[in-house]
Design a protein around this motif. Structure first.
Motif, PDB file in Angstrom:
ATOM      1  N   ALA A 154       0.849  -1.195   0.000  1.00 23.81           N
ATOM      2  CA  ALA A 154       0.000   0.000   0.000  1.00 23.81           C
ATOM      3  C   ALA A 154       0.883   1.243   0.000  1.00 23.81           C
ATOM      4  O   ALA A 154       1.879   1.301   0.715  1.00 23.81           O
ATOM      5  CB  ALA A 154      -0.908  -0.006   1.223  1.00 23.81           C
ATOM      6  N   ARG A 155       0.521   2.231  -0.786  1.00 20.76           N
ATOM      7  CA  ARG A 155       1.314   3.467  -0.868  1.00 20.76           C
ATOM      8  C   ARG A 155       1.104   4.331   0.362  1.00 20.76           C
ATOM      9  O   ARG A 155       2.024   5.003   0.811  1.00 20.76           O
ATOM     10  CB  ARG A 155       0.931   4.256  -2.105  1.00 20.76           C
ATOM     11  N   TYR A 156      -0.122   4.335   0.860  1.00 25.11           N
ATOM     12  CA  TYR A 156      -0.414   5.148   2.039  1.00 25.11           C
ATOM     13  C   TYR A 156      -1.553   4.522   2.828  1.00 25.11           C
ATOM     14  O   TYR A 156      -2.240   3.633   2.358  1.00 25.11           O
ATOM     15  CB  TYR A 156      -0.743   6.600   1.663  1.00 25.11           C
ATOM     16  N   THR A 157      -1.740   4.992   4.049  1.00 24.19           N
ATOM     17  CA  THR A 157      -2.748   4.457   4.953  1.00 24.19           C
ATOM     18  C   THR A 157      -4.138   4.941   4.541  1.00 24.19           C
ATOM     19  O   THR A 157      -4.339   6.120   4.289  1.00 24.19           O
ATOM     20  CB  THR A 157      -2.459   4.900   6.398  1.00 24.19           C
ATOM     21  N   VAL A 158      -5.078   3.996   4.494  1.00 26.99           N
ATOM     22  CA  VAL A 158      -6.478   4.322   4.233  1.00 26.99           C
ATOM     23  C   VAL A 158      -7.284   3.672   5.347  1.00 26.99           C
ATOM     24  O   VAL A 158      -7.465   2.459   5.382  1.00 26.99           O
ATOM     25  CB  VAL A 158      -6.936   3.795   2.851  1.00 26.99           C
TER      26      VAL A 158
END
Length: 126
Positions: free
Chosen positions: A4-8
């Protein structure tokens, strides 16, 4: 695998968490899996699923439609399939020593991929 590129928060994933797997399958097993996946799609693909280079791809929403066992711990997940069609001799352009060029008549194009799909699987292209 993919991270994952960033937290969601709404999806419950964190940055750099493994979220996808890429697998290359060849030979008889690949044909078997592709046949099952196309059966889920009822052998119907859109014309935009085919690229200009002779490849095509599609997705299914539930993996249990393929006949795989359901594991409650994993849950239900979708799959994307991407099929690359090449002719014999394609290695000439990829090899390390004395790479050559592939002529335009030898490359697989969109029309060839659609014809292959219709002939082999009796599929419908919309």
């Amino acid at each position: 695998y993919s991270k994952a590129r960033y937290t969601v928060r709404s999806f419950g994933i964190r940055r750099n968490e493994k979220i996808a797997v890429h697998v290359t399958v060849r030979g008889f097993k690949a044909n078997e899996i592709l046949d099952r996946a196309l059966k889920v799609k009822e052998y119907e693909l859109k014309k935009k699923n085919f690229s200009d280079t002779g490849c095509f791809g599609f997705g299914i929403t539930e993996h249990i439609d393929l006949g795989l066992k359901y594991d409650p711990a994993t849950g239900i997940f979708g799959m994307d399939f991407y099929i690359i069609l090449i002719r014999p001799g394609y290695r000439v352009a990829r090899r390390k020593i004395k790479p050559g060029k592939i002529g335009t008549h030898h490359k697989v194009r969109k029309e060839h991929a659609i014809k292959w799909f219709q002939d082999k699987y009796e599929g419908i292209v919309m």
